[in-house]
Design a protein around this motif. Structure first.
Motif, PDB file in Angstrom:
ATOM      1  N   PHE A  86       0.851  -1.191   0.000  1.00 38.50           N
ATOM      2  CA  PHE A  86       0.000   0.000   0.000  1.00 38.50           C
ATOM      3  C   PHE A  86       0.889   1.243   0.000  1.00 38.50           C
ATOM      4  O   PHE A  86       1.809   1.345   0.803  1.00 38.50           O
ATOM      5  N   THR A  87       0.635   2.177  -0.910  1.00 39.63           N
ATOM      6  CA  THR A  87       1.447   3.388  -0.955  1.00 39.63           C
ATOM      7  C   THR A  87       0.751   4.508  -0.199  1.00 39.63           C
ATOM      8  O   THR A  87      -0.473   4.617  -0.214  1.00 39.63           O
ATOM      9  N   GLY A  88       1.534   5.302   0.461  1.00 32.39           N
ATOM     10  CA  GLY A  88       0.994   6.391   1.254  1.00 32.39           C
ATOM     11  C   GLY A  88       0.704   5.939   2.676  1.00 32.39           C
ATOM     12  O   GLY A  88       1.100   4.857   3.095  1.00 32.39           O
ATOM     13  N   LYS A  89       0.007   6.788   3.405  1.00 35.54           N
ATOM     14  CA  LYS A  89      -0.306   6.497   4.804  1.00 35.54           C
ATOM     15  C   LYS A  89      -1.767   6.082   4.918  1.00 35.54           C
ATOM     16  O   LYS A  89      -2.632   6.691   4.310  1.00 35.54           O
ATOM     17  N   LEU A  90      -2.006   5.037   5.699  1.00 36.09           N
ATOM     18  CA  LEU A  90      -3.372   4.553   5.892  1.00 36.09           C
ATOM     19  C   LEU A  90      -4.058   5.376   6.975  1.00 36.09           C
ATOM     20  O   LEU A  90      -3.580   5.456   8.105  1.00 36.09           O
ATOM     21  N   THR A  91      -5.164   5.994   6.611  1.00 36.50           N
ATOM     22  CA  THR A  91      -5.978   6.768   7.550  1.00 36.50           C
ATOM     23  C   THR A  91      -7.402   6.230   7.504  1.00 36.50           C
ATOM     24  O   THR A  91      -7.754   5.459   6.603  1.00 36.50           O
ATOM     25  N   THR A  92      -8.215   6.659   8.451  1.00 34.07           N
ATOM     26  CA  THR A  92      -9.614   6.222   8.434  1.00 34.07           C
ATOM     27  C   THR A  92     -10.322   6.731   7.178  1.00 34.07           C
ATOM     28  O   THR A  92     -11.171   6.039   6.620  1.00 34.07           O
ATOM     29  N   THR A  93      -9.956   7.926   6.711  1.00 26.17           N
ATOM     30  CA  THR A  93     -10.580   8.488   5.512  1.00 26.17           C
ATOM     31  C   THR A  93     -10.265   7.626   4.289  1.00 26.17           C
ATOM     32  O   THR A  93     -11.163   7.299   3.502  1.00 26.17           O
ATOM     33  N   LYS A  94      -9.003   7.228   4.128  1.00 28.46           N
ATOM     34  CA  LYS A  94      -8.631   6.374   2.995  1.00 28.46           C
ATOM     35  C   LYS A  94      -9.313   5.020   3.097  1.00 28.46           C
ATOM     36  O   LYS A  94      -9.787   4.476   2.110  1.00 28.46           O
ATOM     37  N   TRP A  95      -9.344   4.473   4.308  1.00 29.06           N
ATOM     38  CA  TRP A  95      -9.991   3.171   4.527  1.00 29.06           C
ATOM     39  C   TRP A  95     -11.451   3.260   4.072  1.00 29.06           C
ATOM     40  O   TRP A  95     -11.942   2.402   3.352  1.00 29.06           O
ATOM     41  N   ALA A  96     -12.146   4.319   4.522  1.00 23.75           N
ATOM     42  CA  ALA A  96     -13.570   4.485   4.196  1.00 23.75           C
ATOM     43  C   ALA A  96     -13.787   4.602   2.690  1.00 23.75           C
ATOM     44  O   ALA A  96     -14.719   4.004   2.142  1.00 23.75           O
ATOM     45  N   LYS A  97     -12.922   5.348   2.000  1.00 23.54           N
ATOM     46  CA  LYS A  97     -13.076   5.520   0.555  1.00 23.54           C
ATOM     47  C   LYS A  97     -12.805   4.216  -0.184  1.00 23.54           C
ATOM     48  O   LYS A  97     -13.547   3.847  -1.095  1.00 23.54           O
ATOM     49  N   ILE A  98     -11.740   3.514   0.177  1.00 25.44           N
ATOM     50  CA  ILE A  98     -11.374   2.278  -0.509  1.00 25.44           C
ATOM     51  C   ILE A  98     -12.424   1.200  -0.288  1.00 25.44           C
ATOM     52  O   ILE A  98     -12.795   0.473  -1.208  1.00 25.44           O
ATOM     53  N   CYS A  99     -12.923   1.102   0.945  1.00 26.32           N
ATOM     54  CA  CYS A  99     -13.885   0.041   1.287  1.00 26.32           C
ATOM     55  C   CYS A  99     -15.342   0.466   1.096  1.00 26.32           C
ATOM     56  O   CYS A  99     -16.251  -0.313   1.363  1.00 26.32           O
ATOM     57  N   LYS A 100     -15.544   1.708   0.683  1.00 25.02           N
ATOM     58  CA  LYS A 100     -16.897   2.234   0.475  1.00 25.02           C
ATOM     59  C   LYS A 100     -17.765   2.043   1.723  1.00 25.02           C
ATOM     60  O   LYS A 100     -18.841   1.449   1.687  1.00 25.02           O
ATOM     61  N   CYS A 101     -17.247   2.552   2.845  1.00 24.97           N
ATOM     62  CA  CYS A 101     -17.982   2.485   4.113  1.00 24.97           C
ATOM     63  C   CYS A 101     -17.863   3.845   4.799  1.00 24.97           C
ATOM     64  O   CYS A 101     -17.151   4.724   4.322  1.00 24.97           O
ATOM     65  N   SER A 102     -18.547   4.002   5.909  1.00 20.91           N
ATOM     66  CA  SER A 102     -18.470   5.260   6.655  1.00 20.91           C
ATOM     67  C   SER A 102     -17.136   5.337   7.401  1.00 20.91           C
ATOM     68  O   SER A 102     -16.476   4.323   7.624  1.00 20.91           O
ATOM     69  N   GLN A 103     -16.770   6.551   7.785  1.00 21.84           N
ATOM     70  CA  GLN A 103     -15.543   6.712   8.575  1.00 21.84           C
ATOM     71  C   GLN A 103     -15.688   6.042   9.933  1.00 21.84           C
ATOM     72  O   GLN A 103     -14.707   5.534  10.475  1.00 21.84           O
ATOM     73  N   ASP A 104     -16.901   6.017  10.478  1.00 15.41           N
ATOM     74  CA  ASP A 104     -17.127   5.336  11.756  1.00 15.41           C
ATOM     75  C   ASP A 104     -16.855   3.839  11.619  1.00 15.41           C
ATOM     76  O   ASP A 104     -16.215   3.239  12.485  1.00 15.41           O
ATOM     77  N   SER A 105     -17.333   3.235  10.524  1.00 13.34           N
ATOM     78  CA  SER A 105     -17.069   1.806  10.294  1.00 13.34           C
ATOM     79  C   SER A 105     -15.581   1.566  10.092  1.00 13.34           C
ATOM     80  O   SER A 105     -15.026   0.587  10.590  1.00 13.34           O
ATOM     81  N   ALA A 106     -14.925   2.463   9.353  1.00 14.76           N
ATOM     82  CA  ALA A 106     -13.489   2.340   9.128  1.00 14.76           C
ATOM     83  C   ALA A 106     -12.741   2.380  10.462  1.00 14.76           C
ATOM     84  O   ALA A 106     -11.850   1.558  10.705  1.00 14.76           O
ATOM     85  N   LEU A 107     -13.117   3.295  11.325  1.00 14.30           N
ATOM     86  CA  LEU A 107     -12.452   3.408  12.627  1.00 14.30           C
ATOM     87  C   LEU A 107     -12.693   2.161  13.473  1.00 14.30           C
ATOM     88  O   LEU A 107     -11.767   1.652  14.114  1.00 14.30           O
ATOM     89  N   ARG A 108     -13.905   1.632  13.456  1.00 15.24           N
ATOM     90  CA  ARG A 108     -14.182   0.398  14.209  1.00 15.24           C
ATOM     91  C   ARG A 108     -13.342  -0.762  13.669  1.00 15.24           C
ATOM     92  O   ARG A 108     -12.785  -1.545  14.448  1.00 15.24           O
TER      93      ARG A 108
END
Length: 77
Positions: A22-44
């Protein structure tokens, strides 16, 4: 990671992505965009992986919080 560790589909997708370079830094925002979920779900998802000792927070915190895979000790096979 023990074989019995259960991950949901989003977690499997992101862990595989991190293992594949994975290139770059993994954040909750990137997780949410890649997985097509909310930021709350990404954080959980991320918090669950931290509890399972798969991810860890990098030292910088606050709005720039990002996550990396936990370094696994080398094993002699």
């Amino acid at each position: 990671m023990p074989a019995a560790t259960i991950l949901n589909e989003r977690q499997q997708k992101m862990v595989n992505s991190l293992l594949d370079g994975f290139t770059g830094k993994l954040t909750t925002t990137k997780w949410a965009k890649i997985c097509k979920c909310s930021q709350d779900s990404a954080l959980r998802d991320i918090q669950d992986l931290i509890k399972k000792n798969i991810l860890q927070k990098e030292s910088s915190g606050g709005r720039s919080t990002n996550y990396v895979l936990v370094e696994m000790p080398a094993t002699n096979l």
